[in-house]
Write an enzyme that holds these catalytic residues in place. Structure first.
Site, PDB file in Angstrom:
ATOM      1  N   ARG A  24       0.877  -1.301   0.126  1.00 55.76           N
ATOM      2  CA  ARG A  24      -0.008  -0.071  -0.019  1.00 55.76           C
ATOM      3  C   ARG A  24       0.865   1.088  -0.124  1.00 55.76           C
ATOM      4  NH1 ARG A  24      -3.581  -2.533   4.789  1.00 55.76           N
ATOM      5  NH2 ARG A  24      -1.526  -3.718   5.115  1.00 55.76           N
ATOM      6  N   GLN A  83      11.195 -15.323   7.165  1.00 55.97           N
ATOM      7  CA  GLN A  83      10.130 -16.068   6.379  1.00 55.97           C
ATOM      8  C   GLN A  83      10.072 -15.738   5.017  1.00 55.97           C
ATOM      9  OE1 GLN A  83       6.735 -13.407   7.357  1.00 55.97           O
ATOM     10  NE2 GLN A  83       5.003 -15.058   6.729  1.00 55.97           N
ATOM     11  N   LYS A 363      34.847  22.254   6.305  1.00 56.04           N
ATOM     12  CA  LYS A 363      34.895  20.801   6.186  1.00 56.04           C
ATOM     13  C   LYS A 363      35.931  20.281   6.938  1.00 56.04           C
ATOM     14  CE  LYS A 363      36.888  18.264   3.894  1.00 56.04           C
ATOM     15  NZ  LYS A 363      37.384  17.469   2.682  1.00 56.04           N
ATOM     16  N   ALA A 435      46.282  41.083   2.814  1.00 54.40           N
ATOM     17  CA  ALA A 435      45.199  40.652   2.034  1.00 54.40           C
ATOM     18  C   ALA A 435      45.510  40.277   0.659  1.00 54.40           C
ATOM     19  CB  ALA A 435      44.196  41.966   1.892  1.00 54.40           C
TER      20      ALA A 435
HETATM   21  C1  UD1 Z   1      -2.897  -6.285  10.774  1.00 58.93           C
HETATM   22  C2  UD1 Z   1      -4.111  -7.367  11.612  1.00 58.93           C
HETATM   23  C3  UD1 Z   1      -5.199  -6.266  11.799  1.00 58.93           C
HETATM   24  C4  UD1 Z   1      -4.886  -5.345  12.676  1.00 58.93           C
HETATM   25  C5  UD1 Z   1      -3.566  -4.419  12.165  1.00 58.93           C
HETATM   26  C6  UD1 Z   1      -3.096  -3.541  13.050  1.00 58.93           C
HETATM   27  C7  UD1 Z   1      -3.920  -9.700  10.666  1.00 58.93           C
HETATM   28  C8  UD1 Z   1      -4.431 -10.531   9.736  1.00 58.93           C
HETATM   29  N1  UD1 Z   1      -4.518  -8.192  10.673  1.00 58.93           N
HETATM   30  O1  UD1 Z   1      -3.487  -5.923   9.777  1.00 58.93           O
HETATM   31  O2  UD1 Z   1      -6.221  -7.107  12.568  1.00 58.93           O
HETATM   32  O3  UD1 Z   1      -5.832  -4.486  12.965  1.00 58.93           O
HETATM   33  O4  UD1 Z   1      -2.778  -5.333  11.769  1.00 58.93           O
HETATM   34  O5  UD1 Z   1      -2.157  -2.624  12.597  1.00 58.93           O
HETATM   35  O6  UD1 Z   1      -2.858  -9.705  11.293  1.00 58.93           O
HETATM   36  N2  UD1 Z   1       3.875  -9.415   8.017  1.00 58.93           N
HETATM   37  C9  UD1 Z   1       4.870 -10.350   7.995  1.00 58.93           C
HETATM   38  N3  UD1 Z   1       4.546 -11.551   7.044  1.00 58.93           N
HETATM   39  C10 UD1 Z   1       3.583 -11.730   6.470  1.00 58.93           C
HETATM   40  C11 UD1 Z   1       2.528 -10.703   6.443  1.00 58.93           C
HETATM   41  C12 UD1 Z   1       2.742  -9.507   7.125  1.00 58.93           C
HETATM   42  O7  UD1 Z   1       5.779 -10.279   8.638  1.00 58.93           O
HETATM   43  O8  UD1 Z   1       3.507 -12.690   5.868  1.00 58.93           O
HETATM   44  C13 UD1 Z   1       4.129  -8.127   8.895  1.00 58.93           C
HETATM   45  C14 UD1 Z   1       4.156  -6.953   7.980  1.00 58.93           C
HETATM   46  O9  UD1 Z   1       5.369  -6.536   7.564  1.00 58.93           O
HETATM   47  C15 UD1 Z   1       3.666  -5.905   9.128  1.00 58.93           C
HETATM   48  C16 UD1 Z   1       2.794  -6.797  10.182  1.00 58.93           C
HETATM   49  O10 UD1 Z   1       3.165  -8.029   9.752  1.00 58.93           O
HETATM   50  O11 UD1 Z   1       4.515  -5.244   9.808  1.00 58.93           O
HETATM   51  C17 UD1 Z   1       1.285  -6.463   9.780  1.00 58.93           C
HETATM   52  O12 UD1 Z   1       0.850  -6.704   8.570  1.00 58.93           O
HETATM   53  P1  UD1 Z   1       0.135  -5.973   7.630  1.00 58.93           P
HETATM   54  O13 UD1 Z   1      -0.106  -6.512   6.347  1.00 58.93           O
HETATM   55  O14 UD1 Z   1       0.434  -4.297   7.983  1.00 58.93           O
HETATM   56  O15 UD1 Z   1      -1.439  -6.167   8.453  1.00 58.93           O
HETATM   57  P2  UD1 Z   1      -2.718  -5.238   8.452  1.00 58.93           P
HETATM   58  O16 UD1 Z   1      -3.387  -5.454   7.257  1.00 58.93           O
HETATM   59  O17 UD1 Z   1      -2.125  -3.774   9.014  1.00 58.93           O
HETATM   60 CA    CA Z   2      -0.376  -2.837   9.126  1.00 62.26          CA
END
Ligand code: UD1
Ligand code: CA
Length: 476
Positions: A24, A83, A363, A435
């Site tokens: 996003r 991951q 510098k 100067a």
């Molecule tokens: C998530 C929550 C939502 C919550 C919100 C709060 C889930 C399914 N949803 O949504 O309920 O209200 O956060 O901010 O958990 N990440 C990984 N590996 C992955 C996917 C994501 O490490 O496979 C990490 C991302 O880098 C990020 C965090 O997890 O830092 C959250 O992921 P993101 O996709 O931002 O979740 P939201 O849609 O914000």
């Molecule tokens: Ca998030």
């Protein structure tokens, strides 16, 4: 028996999810390296986590651009879990199972929510332990809950949670819920990993949602509770540029309030950009539209003029930085004065009571105690002693196109205006440079160096020229 870090508490790990790309944001950079308050999102979360448990018990889950993310934060001393493929927040925990095997309690934080504080993490942990829960989720009530997972409690007023439902999967009746999931949880290790394999991908995004653990554990007759934080800001996540800007603004206003509480005057704080790690002493005045960035430290009773940008500098007490200075990676000692419009490039030291004036650039230069370079000057790779006067327009030629050379100006020297100092060169203690001299050879102490062409005067020359011109004009 619980495995313990200390004698009383269960052995606790904090896991920070930081593997996602951040679609996003429409960026080539990984989401968690986007900056708020002057440092990466992930660095803020790590700082909070490391106040709750030792850094060796903090693990960042990395995936997208893993090596960049690792090198950006590895100095913090946390561990990393890879991951490889990012199949959702639940999948991130599945991957971490082995690394966490020696812990009893697993606290989960999301790497894109940087306003979380150590105090709130501790509240989450303590509530979880007090309720003897299998899973505890931190929640907040947001006026605009758009984009967040919603909390479905078993009944109003109860601690117990039936499910967490993602925005995209909300049923019409659930649209009204304003209590959101922060993405911060505490899990019993056994409860989490005993049931995590029940997670599926039957949802709008086809991902393993960690949030589904709430319903899974509830169905398995394990206790899932929620604790609502009082400071709803702490849960804000930065998924879009607009959200990052809102978080950044909140963080910087909080920073200004903290400094004001500590005795700093900030004029029009909403116009200033002060990074989270900056320190400022009491009775210092910060004028409008100042930027204090990186690891900058400013002393007491100092004044920083408008439009100055100071990056990772140490500024002493009672210093005057006038309008429009740009200072980087340098040290300015007590009672020195700079500006308006001075530029310190990296590696400078401006000693006590020294003056750097307008349109002066330094510098890798040390300007000794009480010395002055007040106007239109460039000093590079230069050691200037005490009580030296560098006249207007003086420059060092420190670069010959291949390498840099040093200029040494000893104590008490007077360099006349518009002099050119061709390095390597030394001007001895107490010497004078007339100067407009081009100094190509070392100047012995207490001597005068005079290196400009002798002046020639032709009397009547201009008058004669005018008369010739007038005659030619008449003849036409
Ligand atoms: C998530 C929550 C939502 C919550 C919100 C709060 C889930 C399914 N949803 O949504 O309920 O209200 O956060 O901010 O958990 N990440 C990984 N590996 C992955 C996917 C994501 O490490 O496979 C990490 C991302 O880098 C990020 C965090 O997890 O830092 C959250 O992921 P993101 O996709 O931002 O979740 P939201 O849609 O914000
Ligand atoms: Ca998030």
């Amino acid at each position: 028996m619980p495995k313990a870090n200390s004698t009383s508490s269960p052995k606790t790990a904090v896991v920070i999810l930081a593997a996602g790309k951040g679609t996003r944001l429409r960026s080539k950079h990984p989401k968690v390296l986007h900056e708020v308050g002057g440092k990466p999102l992930l660095a803020h979360v790590i700082a909070a986590a490391s106040k709750v448990v030792p850094a060796r018990d903090v693990f960042a889950i990395i995936g997208y651009e893993a090596e960049r993310v690792r090198s950006a934060v590895e100095a913090s001393g946390v561990g990393f879990i890879l991951q490889q493929e990012q199949r959702g927040t639940g999948h991130a925990l599945m991957v971490a199972r082995e690394a966490l095997a020696s812990y009893d309690l697993v606290i989960v934080l999301y790497g894109d929510a940087p306003l979380i504080t150590a105090k709130t993490i501790e509240q989450l942990r303590d509530f979880h332990l007090a309720k003897k829960a299998a899973m505890t989720v931190l929640t907040a009530r947001l006026e605009n809950p758009n984009g967040y997972g919603r909390i479905v409690r078993t009944k109003a007023g109860s601690d117990d949670v039936r499910a967490i439902v993602e925005q995209k999967d909300l049923k019409p009746a659930q649209q009204k819920i304003h209590e959101v999931n922060s993405g911060f949880y505490a899990f019993g290790f056994k409860a989490l990993f005993g049931q995590i394999d029940k997670l599926g991908t039957n949802n709008r995004q086809g991902e393993f949602y960690l949030t589904d653990m709430a319903a899974i554990l509830t169905r398995a007759k394990q206790r899932v509770v929620a604790i609502e934080t009082r400071d709803a800001y702490e849960v804000l996540g930065g998924n879009t540029r607009a959200e990052l800007s809102e978080i950044d603004h909140h963080m910087r206003m909080a920073k200004c309030r903290q400094l004001m509480d500590e005795g700093v005057t900030i004029l029009y704080p909403e116009t200033c950009v002060i990074d989270s790690d900056v320190e400022v002493g009491a009775d210092t005045v910060i004028e409008p539209s100042v930027q204090l960035r990186g690891s900058t430290r400013v002393g007491r009773d100092t004044r920083i003029g408008s439009y100055s940008v100071i990056l990772s500098c140490e500024i002493g007490d009672e210093v005057l930085v006038q309008t429009g200075c740009v200072l980087e990676h340098s040290v300015v000692r007590a009672r020195a004065s700079l500006g308006p419009y001075s530029h310190l490039r990296p590696g400078c030291e401006v000693c006590e009571e020294a003056h750097v004036g307008n349109f002066t650039e330094l510098k890798k230069t040390r300007l000794g105690k009480g010395s002055k370079a007040n106007h239109l000057t460039y000093l590079g790779d230069t050691e200037v002693g005490e009580k030296v006067n560098v006249g207007a327009g003086t420059i060092t030629c420190n670069y010959d196109g291949v390498s840099k050379h040093k200029t040494i100006i000893e104590d008490g020297v007077f360099v006349g205006s518009d002099s050119i100092l061709i390095a390597p060169i030394r001007i001895g203690r107490g010497a004078y440079v007339a100067a407009a001299t081009t100094v190509t050879e070392d100047v012995p102490p207490d001597s005068l160096a005079l290196g400009r062409a002798r002046q020639i005067v032709k009397e009547g020359w201009a008058k004669q020229k005018r008369e010739e011109k007038a005659k030619a004009h008449k003849a036409k």
